[in-house]
Design a protein around this motif. Sequence first.
Motif, PDB file in Angstrom:
ATOM      1  N   PRO A 137       0.808  -1.233   0.000  1.00  0.00           N
ATOM      2  CA  PRO A 137       0.000   0.000   0.000  1.00  0.00           C
ATOM      3  C   PRO A 137       0.840   1.281   0.000  1.00  0.00           C
ATOM      4  O   PRO A 137       0.391   2.303  -0.515  1.00  0.00           O
ATOM      5  CB  PRO A 137      -0.820  -0.116   1.284  1.00  0.00           C
ATOM      6  CG  PRO A 137      -0.949  -1.589   1.494  1.00  0.00           C
ATOM      7  CD  PRO A 137       0.399  -2.143   1.075  1.00  0.00           C
ATOM      8  N   MET A 138       2.038   1.233   0.544  1.00  0.00           N
ATOM      9  CA  MET A 138       2.889   2.421   0.567  1.00  0.00           C
ATOM     10  C   MET A 138       3.420   2.750  -0.820  1.00  0.00           C
ATOM     11  O   MET A 138       3.799   3.894  -1.077  1.00  0.00           O
ATOM     12  CB  MET A 138       4.051   2.236   1.549  1.00  0.00           C
ATOM     13  CG  MET A 138       3.620   2.193   3.002  1.00  0.00           C
ATOM     14  SD  MET A 138       5.008   1.895   4.134  1.00  0.00           S
ATOM     15  CE  MET A 138       5.884   3.467   4.004  1.00  0.00           C
ATOM     16  N   GLU A 139       3.450   1.775  -1.698  1.00  0.00           N
ATOM     17  CA  GLU A 139       3.979   1.990  -3.049  1.00  0.00           C
ATOM     18  C   GLU A 139       2.877   2.163  -4.092  1.00  0.00           C
ATOM     19  O   GLU A 139       3.158   2.289  -5.275  1.00  0.00           O
ATOM     20  CB  GLU A 139       4.905   0.833  -3.431  1.00  0.00           C
ATOM     21  CG  GLU A 139       6.104   0.765  -2.505  1.00  0.00           C
ATOM     22  CD  GLU A 139       7.180  -0.179  -2.957  1.00  0.00           C
ATOM     23  OE1 GLU A 139       8.349   0.197  -2.828  1.00  0.00           O
ATOM     24  OE2 GLU A 139       6.862  -1.281  -3.443  1.00  0.00           O
ATOM     25  N   ALA A 140       1.642   2.200  -3.646  1.00  0.00           N
ATOM     26  CA  ALA A 140       0.513   2.348  -4.568  1.00  0.00           C
ATOM     27  C   ALA A 140       0.537   3.715  -5.245  1.00  0.00           C
ATOM     28  O   ALA A 140       1.085   4.683  -4.714  1.00  0.00           O
ATOM     29  CB  ALA A 140      -0.799   2.168  -3.807  1.00  0.00           C
ATOM     30  N   ASP A 141      -0.095   3.793  -6.388  1.00  0.00           N
ATOM     31  CA  ASP A 141      -0.272   5.064  -7.091  1.00  0.00           C
ATOM     32  C   ASP A 141      -1.542   5.702  -6.525  1.00  0.00           C
ATOM     33  O   ASP A 141      -2.646   5.478  -7.017  1.00  0.00           O
ATOM     34  CB  ASP A 141      -0.388   4.817  -8.597  1.00  0.00           C
ATOM     35  CG  ASP A 141      -0.454   6.108  -9.398  1.00  0.00           C
ATOM     36  OD1 ASP A 141      -0.831   7.164  -8.836  1.00  0.00           O
ATOM     37  OD2 ASP A 141      -0.146   6.053 -10.607  1.00  0.00           O
ATOM     38  N   HIS A 142      -1.364   6.466  -5.466  1.00  0.00           N
ATOM     39  CA  HIS A 142      -2.512   7.037  -4.760  1.00  0.00           C
ATOM     40  C   HIS A 142      -3.334   7.967  -5.650  1.00  0.00           C
ATOM     41  O   HIS A 142      -4.567   7.941  -5.598  1.00  0.00           O
ATOM     42  CB  HIS A 142      -2.050   7.768  -3.493  1.00  0.00           C
ATOM     43  CG  HIS A 142      -1.276   6.895  -2.563  1.00  0.00           C
ATOM     44  ND1 HIS A 142      -1.835   5.809  -1.925  1.00  0.00           N
ATOM     45  CD2 HIS A 142       0.021   6.931  -2.171  1.00  0.00           C
ATOM     46  CE1 HIS A 142      -0.924   5.210  -1.174  1.00  0.00           C
ATOM     47  NE2 HIS A 142       0.212   5.876  -1.311  1.00  0.00           N
ATOM     48  N   ALA A 143      -2.660   8.774  -6.472  1.00  0.00           N
ATOM     49  CA  ALA A 143      -3.386   9.691  -7.362  1.00  0.00           C
ATOM     50  C   ALA A 143      -4.256   8.917  -8.340  1.00  0.00           C
ATOM     51  O   ALA A 143      -5.416   9.278  -8.575  1.00  0.00           O
ATOM     52  CB  ALA A 143      -2.407  10.609  -8.097  1.00  0.00           C
TER      53      ALA A 143
END
Length: 158
Positions: free
Chosen positions: A42-48
Amino acid sequence: MTDERHEPVIRRATAADVPAVKAVTDAAYHHYIARIGVVPAPMEADHAANVAAGRVHVTGEPDVVGLVVVEARDDHLFLDSIAVHPEAHGRGLGRRLLAFVDEHARALGLPEVRLYTNALMWENQELYPRYGYEVVERRTDGPYDRVHYRKRLAPGAV
């Protein structure tokens, strides 16, 4: 927003929430890096991209303190991530976010929720069964040793 009589409001995240989504996710998952030996997915997800796709729902006013990332699939709702900022622990936000996921799946006409957690995130393995999730399998996906869960939803029940 919450008060003594109401559950926290959960709303779809907007582009303005992306920095908060990243900050809450990082704060919630950072302590696992040393334990599992890799940065949690989850820390490496593409949040945008997740926000733009409508997958992220947040809670907290004025500041975001909790969130879920979900994706509707053909036969289930996939709970990709749930995060509560450590400073907001103990307020029932995680419980409310999990209830929201169930409600969201039902609203989409989906009969179950699926998720996975890292096998070394033992807290989650104690938590999810308390909320009706059952272990489906354990498998390795790249550097991640994951325990997969599902929760079958009774129609109309919350």
